[in-house]
Design an enzyme around this catalytic site. Structure first.
Site, PDB file in Angstrom:
ATOM      1  N   ASN A 216      10.056  48.604  99.255  1.00  0.00           N
ATOM      2  CA  ASN A 216      11.456  48.345  99.590  1.00  0.00           C
ATOM      3  C   ASN A 216      12.189  48.283  98.260  1.00  0.00           C
ATOM      4  O   ASN A 216      12.115  47.292  97.541  1.00  0.00           O
ATOM      5  CB  ASN A 216      11.544  47.026 100.366  1.00  0.00           C
ATOM      6  CG  ASN A 216      12.961  46.670 100.776  1.00  0.00           C
ATOM      7  OD1 ASN A 216      13.922  47.374 100.414  1.00  0.00           O
ATOM      8  ND2 ASN A 216      13.108  45.584 101.507  1.00  0.00           N
TER       9      ASN A 216
ATOM     10  N   ARG B 285      11.018  51.596 103.131  1.00  0.00           N
ATOM     11  CA  ARG B 285      12.207  51.193 103.866  1.00  0.00           C
ATOM     12  C   ARG B 285      13.332  52.113 103.411  1.00  0.00           C
ATOM     13  O   ARG B 285      13.641  52.172 102.221  1.00  0.00           O
ATOM     14  CB  ARG B 285      12.555  49.756 103.528  1.00  0.00           C
ATOM     15  CG  ARG B 285      13.805  49.325 104.227  1.00  0.00           C
ATOM     16  CD  ARG B 285      14.207  47.947 103.819  1.00  0.00           C
ATOM     17  NE  ARG B 285      15.364  47.551 104.609  1.00  0.00           N
ATOM     18  CZ  ARG B 285      15.897  46.351 104.551  1.00  0.00           C
ATOM     19  NH1 ARG B 285      15.363  45.441 103.770  1.00  0.00           N
ATOM     20  NH2 ARG B 285      16.949  46.059 105.280  1.00  0.00           N
TER      21      ARG B 285
ATOM     22  N   HIS C 289      19.900  46.873 109.505  1.00  0.00           N
ATOM     23  CA  HIS C 289      18.950  45.759 109.735  1.00  0.00           C
ATOM     24  C   HIS C 289      18.039  46.050 110.924  1.00  0.00           C
ATOM     25  O   HIS C 289      17.492  45.139 111.548  1.00  0.00           O
ATOM     26  CB  HIS C 289      19.671  44.413 109.978  1.00  0.00           C
ATOM     27  CG  HIS C 289      20.288  43.828 108.745  1.00  0.00           C
ATOM     28  ND1 HIS C 289      21.497  43.174 108.751  1.00  0.00           N
ATOM     29  CD2 HIS C 289      19.868  43.801 107.468  1.00  0.00           C
ATOM     30  CE1 HIS C 289      21.791  42.769 107.530  1.00  0.00           C
ATOM     31  NE2 HIS C 289      20.811  43.141 106.727  1.00  0.00           N
TER      32      HIS C 289
ATOM     33  N   GLU D 158      10.203  42.594 107.986  1.00  0.00           N
ATOM     34  CA  GLU D 158      10.516  44.024 108.009  1.00  0.00           C
ATOM     35  C   GLU D 158       9.336  44.851 107.504  1.00  0.00           C
ATOM     36  O   GLU D 158       9.074  45.944 107.997  1.00  0.00           O
ATOM     37  CB  GLU D 158      11.766  44.281 107.154  1.00  0.00           C
ATOM     38  CG  GLU D 158      13.012  43.700 107.806  1.00  0.00           C
ATOM     39  CD  GLU D 158      14.091  43.304 106.827  1.00  0.00           C
ATOM     40  OE1 GLU D 158      13.778  42.581 105.850  1.00  0.00           O
ATOM     41  OE2 GLU D 158      15.246  43.701 107.021  1.00  0.00           O
TER      42      GLU D 158
END
Ligand code: ADP
Length: 401
Positions: A9, A94, A182, A381
């Site tokens: 990420n 991500r 999100h 996540e």
């Protein structure tokens, strides 16, 4: 050799990473999580193992440039040195924007990279940072499969009406739409909701991801039907440094009357607004809470944040035609009992009754009585990305019928 999955990420000067190995039934199990901060200078690296113990805490790159490429090479070497029985088998990313094309994780190839590059203008402050490690891994480890997981994907299945701006059709056709973000966080919440409250997995829920970035999502039986973020990650709730919903007329005023150019206006709305801009103190909720007694700006910033959350909850309850539950997640949602209490008191009209003691101790259920319930659920996540990678790679291994 045990195959390890690396989840990345990437931000402009940071790189979060997590390493997973196959656990029970092949499902991913986390073995390390790490964070580089200050990339581009002399970054700090912190790595924890699966139980949370610190296994590396060091400053790197004194005197020489140290960016994302050096960081990634360091992770690969560190893993080789510390887990000889593991072999890096795949990398998951991500990626903030998947546009209209991607409503699920996808294996990255040349065509996918080209499509993600095409989407840079839709997320100019995030997408380039997500693309950089993808390019680095393709260059340094060309044999490794890479999978992209998108913040927009979970919202792609919303009704068409929820994705439209009232703009001329040709603008909609060129991609000016409400995408929502999100999504990895909301997909995770939807996937575990039934473990907390089985009825909610089949009900109408507003999930509140409240961190530096903040948004709300209306979940109907676990599917996103509406969300507060739109074309960019600027829309909806006020955030740490972002303004949230803004009359477009303000942007014309900034350009014409204040003499700002587009870049300056963008920087102001993304980095000098929100909690920071209103308080004049900080973008960090902990700091604001500590300063409410002495700093009226800190109190006003929090009050505006809570007021806007309340207004947007009302809007999402209308989209859901009722509400059975509310979920708090993200750094503020998970940790700031005061924000949860203020939001729930404001939502008493919808039948919520705050349980002060449960809220003070972090829940998970923070309401009592017969009305709708509210929950604190830590988001994850990276676990969602690891599962997405697992599914994409397992599917690729299926023999063709
Ligand atoms: P990001 O969106 O960058 O992932 P986080 O989800 O980590 O951010 O959220 C950061 C926010 O969470 C900050 O405003 C921080 O002050 C707040 N936060 C973290 N821990 C606490 C705490 N114990 N009490 C209140 N706020 C907290």
């Amino acid at each position: 050799m045990i195959p390890a999955s690396l989840v990345l990420n990437a931000g402009s000067s940071s790189l979060k990473f997590q390493v997973f190995e196959p656990g029970e039934g092949g499902a991913p199990r986390r073995i390390f999580r790490g964070l580089f901060e200050g990339l581009g200078g002399s970054p700090h690296l912190l790595i924890r193992d699966g139980a949370g113990a610190v296994v590396a805490d060091q400053r790197l790159g004194e005197g020489k440039p140290y960016g994302h490429e050096e960081a990634l090479l360091h992770v690969a070497a560190w893993l080789r040195a510390h887990r000889r029985e593991h072999r890096l088998a795949a990398v998951g990313h991500r990626v903030v924007h998947g546009g209209l094309a991607y409503s699920a994780p996808v294996r990255i190839d040349d065509a996918v990279v080209r499509e993600l590059e095409r989407l840079v203008p839709l997320a100019p402050l995030h997408q380039p940072h997500n693309l950089e490690p993808i390019r680095i891994v393709r260059r340094q480890f060309p044999e490794l499969p890479q999978i992209a997981c998108f913040d927009t994907a979970f919202h792609r299945a919303r009704p068409e009406i929820a994705q439209l701006f009232a703009l001329p059709r040709d603008m909609t056709e060129r991609g000016v739409r409400r995408y929502g973000f999100h999504g990895l966080s909301y997909a995770y919440i939807a996937s575990v909701l039934g473990d907390y409250a089985p009825a909610l997995a089949e009900g109408r829920v507003v999930a509140a991801h409240l961190g530096n970035g903040a948004s709300l999502c209306a979940l109907d039986r676990g599917r996103s039907v509406a969300t507060t973020m739109g074309f960019s990650a600027l829309d909806g709730l006020p955030m740490g440094t972002r303004c949230g919903s803004l009359d477009a007329g303000v942007v014309f005023y900034m350009l014409r009357e204040m003499g700002l150019d587009a870049d300056q206006a963008e920087r102001l709305l993304y980095t000098r607004s929100g909690l920071l801009g209103v308080s004049g103190v900080s973008n960090d909720m902990r700091t604001l809470r500590a300063r409410t007694a002495t700093d009226p700006g800190a109190r006003t910033a929090i009050d505006l944040f809570v007021y806007r959350i309340g207004r947007e909850i009302g809007s999402l309850v209308a989209a859901l035609k009722g509400i059975d539950g509310l979920v708090f997640t993200g750094g503020i949602g998970e940790n700031d009992a005061a924000t949860r209490a203020e939001v729930l008191r404001g939502a008493a009209w919808a039948g919520f009754t705050l349980d002060e003691a449960a809220n003070a101790s972090g829940g998970p259920c923070v309401t009592r009585g017969p009305g709708p319930s509210a929950w604190v659920i830590p988001t994850d996540e990276e676990a969602m990305i690891a599962h997405g990678m697992h599914d994409v790679l397992a599917e690729a291994r299926q023999p063709a019928l």
